[in-house]
Design a protein around this motif. Structure first.
Motif, mmCIF file in Angstrom:
data_model
loop_
_atom_site.group_PDB
_atom_site.id
_atom_site.type_symbol
_atom_site.label_atom_id
_atom_site.label_comp_id
_atom_site.label_asym_id
_atom_site.label_seq_id
_atom_site.Cartn_x
_atom_site.Cartn_y
_atom_site.Cartn_z
ATOM 1 N N UNK A 215 -1.302 -6.528 24.863
ATOM 2 C CA UNK A 215 -0.204 -6.564 25.829
ATOM 3 C C UNK A 215 -0.528 -7.494 26.988
ATOM 4 N N UNK A 216 -1.787 -7.503 27.414
ATOM 5 C CA UNK A 216 -2.196 -8.377 28.499
ATOM 6 C C UNK A 216 -2.066 -9.847 28.149
ATOM 7 N N UNK A 217 -2.298 -10.201 26.885
ATOM 8 C CA UNK A 217 -2.108 -11.585 26.445
ATOM 9 C C UNK A 217 -0.639 -12.007 26.527
ATOM 10 N N UNK A 218 0.263 -11.029 26.391
ATOM 11 C CA UNK A 218 1.682 -11.329 26.384
ATOM 12 C C UNK A 218 2.395 -10.950 25.108
ATOM 13 N N UNK A 219 1.691 -10.300 24.185
ATOM 14 C CA UNK A 219 2.376 -9.796 22.993
ATOM 15 C C UNK A 219 3.262 -8.624 23.391
ATOM 16 N N UNK A 220 4.444 -8.584 22.789
ATOM 17 C CA UNK A 220 5.367 -7.502 23.092
ATOM 18 C C UNK A 220 5.563 -6.529 21.957
ATOM 19 N N UNK A 221 5.030 -6.877 20.779
ATOM 20 C CA UNK A 221 5.225 -6.031 19.602
ATOM 21 C C UNK A 221 4.041 -6.181 18.664
ATOM 22 N N UNK A 222 3.878 -5.185 17.810
ATOM 23 C CA UNK A 222 2.810 -5.200 16.813
ATOM 24 C C UNK A 222 3.382 -4.768 15.473
ATOM 25 N N UNK A 223 2.601 -5.067 14.437
ATOM 26 C CA UNK A 223 2.929 -4.647 13.079
ATOM 27 C C UNK A 223 1.756 -3.818 12.555
ATOM 28 N N UNK A 224 1.835 -2.490 12.637
ATOM 29 C CA UNK A 224 0.738 -1.649 12.154
ATOM 30 C C UNK A 224 0.598 -1.715 10.634
ATOM 31 N N UNK A 225 -0.626 -1.416 10.164
ATOM 32 C CA UNK A 225 -0.900 -1.416 8.734
ATOM 33 C C UNK A 225 -1.303 -0.038 8.223
ATOM 34 N N UNK A 226 -1.387 0.949 9.101
ATOM 35 C CA UNK A 226 -1.757 2.302 8.708
ATOM 36 C C UNK A 226 -0.931 3.279 9.524
ATOM 37 N N UNK A 227 0.023 3.940 8.850
ATOM 38 C CA UNK A 227 0.848 4.926 9.550
ATOM 39 C C UNK A 227 0.624 6.327 8.980
ATOM 40 N N UNK B 88 4.168 1.624 -0.303
ATOM 41 C CA UNK B 88 5.110 2.615 -0.828
ATOM 42 C C UNK B 88 5.245 2.555 -2.347
ATOM 43 N N UNK B 89 4.689 1.529 -2.992
ATOM 44 C CA UNK B 89 4.726 1.481 -4.455
ATOM 45 C C UNK B 89 3.616 2.312 -5.084
ATOM 46 N N UNK B 90 2.619 2.700 -4.282
ATOM 47 C CA UNK B 90 1.467 3.379 -4.872
ATOM 48 C C UNK B 90 1.057 4.656 -4.164
ATOM 49 N N UNK B 91 1.600 4.926 -2.991
ATOM 50 C CA UNK B 91 1.206 6.117 -2.248
ATOM 51 C C UNK B 91 2.436 6.940 -1.890
ATOM 52 N N UNK B 92 2.240 8.003 -1.149
ATOM 53 C CA UNK B 92 3.278 8.986 -0.835
ATOM 54 C C UNK B 92 4.397 8.343 -0.018
ATOM 55 N N UNK B 93 5.514 8.106 -0.666
ATOM 56 C CA UNK B 93 6.617 7.401 -0.021
ATOM 57 C C UNK B 93 7.121 8.169 1.190
ATOM 58 N N UNK B 94 7.365 9.456 1.026
ATOM 59 C CA UNK B 94 7.944 10.229 2.124
ATOM 60 C C UNK B 94 7.011 10.270 3.328
ATOM 61 N N UNK B 95 5.710 10.420 3.088
ATOM 62 C CA UNK B 95 4.755 10.447 4.193
ATOM 63 C C UNK B 95 4.720 9.099 4.903
ATOM 64 N N UNK B 96 4.790 8.030 4.137
ATOM 65 C CA UNK B 96 4.774 6.699 4.736
ATOM 66 C C UNK B 96 6.050 6.454 5.540
ATOM 67 N N UNK B 97 7.171 6.886 5.023
ATOM 68 C CA UNK B 97 8.418 6.739 5.776
ATOM 69 C C UNK B 97 8.364 7.562 7.066
ATOM 70 N N UNK B 98 7.827 8.766 6.989
ATOM 71 C CA UNK B 98 7.695 9.591 8.191
ATOM 72 C C UNK B 98 6.803 8.890 9.218
ATOM 73 N N UNK B 99 5.686 8.334 8.756
ATOM 74 C CA UNK B 99 4.796 7.633 9.668
ATOM 75 C C UNK B 99 5.447 6.420 10.294
ATOM 76 N N UNK B 100 6.216 5.688 9.495
ATOM 77 C CA UNK B 100 6.910 4.512 10.028
ATOM 78 C C UNK B 100 7.877 4.902 11.128
#
Length: 262
Positions: free
Chosen positions: A36-48, A73-85
């Motif tokens: 955030x200090x650099x000036x980024x306003x958003x991120x793209x997480x890889x683990x939810x 979502x093609x290989x792991x728990x879809x619903x859990x991943x959607x909830x995390x997202x």
């Protein structure tokens, strides 16, 4: 490129958190504050899945939005991943990778598209959009057409692409031409730079061989431009900051909060 109404400047600069995965593991609060200090306003997480509520709290504390998440979502728990997202505040879930053999011929690509379309329907029911992110193997030749283009043609209209511009270049693609060919399907870019080889470390954006300016201006349908370094031979946080400085200096980003805190 200084026009504030330009599509390139319509969203804040973003960074894929995989870039700083090792630093996050040691000090998530500090790393997010640095971004955030650099000036980024958003991120793209890889683990939810591991700690989505805690990540959301830390993102909120740093003032960082979420542009999308990578989720298998093609290989792991879809619903859990959607909830995390949803927990971290994403509206788009991007499949980070599919096995290379799924791009081996037209039947394989068509079958993958059908699977993605089915997951996209489930995503829509959860209030989310689905996307797909490429590496280099998605550009195998399928009856004279790059496999990623075949995939795009078979996807439902609501499924988007996140084109990893660096891996497309490694695969030998003319990336600006590819982005124009894919048109409105492309809503995210991974913005990277480096020697454009499979194995050498990447560099800060603007310090390598990628035609970054041409890439960024090729497709006005793109909503988000996400800086990422898979690997870096130098200090990765410095490279992340340098990347945003280059984007700002060349008119491709308005740093959030006014500037670089380095």
């Amino acid at each position: 490129m200084s026009d504030p109404t330009s599509p390139i400047l319509s969203t804040p600069p973003a960074v894929q958190l995989y870039t700083v995965r090792e630093q996050l593991a040691a000090d998530r609060v500090g790393v997010l504050a640095a971004l955030a200090g650099f000036g980024y306003g958003a991120v793209e997480p890889f683990d939810v899945l591991t700690d989505a509520p805690g990540l959301r709290d830390d993102l909120d504390a740093a003032g960082l939005a979420v542009c999308a998440v990578h989720a298998p979502v093609l290989s792991e728990d879809v619903d859990a991943l959607f909830d995390g997202a949803r927990t971290v505040g994403a509206d788009t879930v991007i499949v980070p990778v599919a096995p290379p053999e799924r791009f081996g011929d037209r039947d394989a690509v068509t079958a993958l598209a059908a699977e993605l379309n089915a997951v996209a329907s489930r995503a829509a029911d959860a209030g989310l959009r689905l996307g797909y992110h490429n590496h280099e193997f998605e550009f195998t030749d399928v009856d004279g057409t790059p496999a990623l283009v075949v995939l795009a043609d078979a996807l439902a209209p609501e499924v988007v692409l996140e084109v990893d511009t660096y891996w497309a270049a490694v695969a030998g693609q003319d990336v600006p031409a590819l982005l124009r060919r894919l048109g409105d399907r492309v809503r995210y870019l991974h913005v990277k730079d480096g020697p454009v080889t499979r194995t050498d470390p990447m560099t800060a954006v603007g310090a390598g061989r990628m035609p970054v300016a041409e890439v960024l201006t090729a497709n006005p349908a793109v909503e988000w431009r996400v800086v990422e370094l898979d690997d870096c031979a130098t200090d990765v946080l410095a490279a992340v900051g340098d990347s945003l400085d280059w984007l700002r200096d060349n008119g491709f980003a308005h740093p959030a909060g006014g500037g670089s805190d380095r």
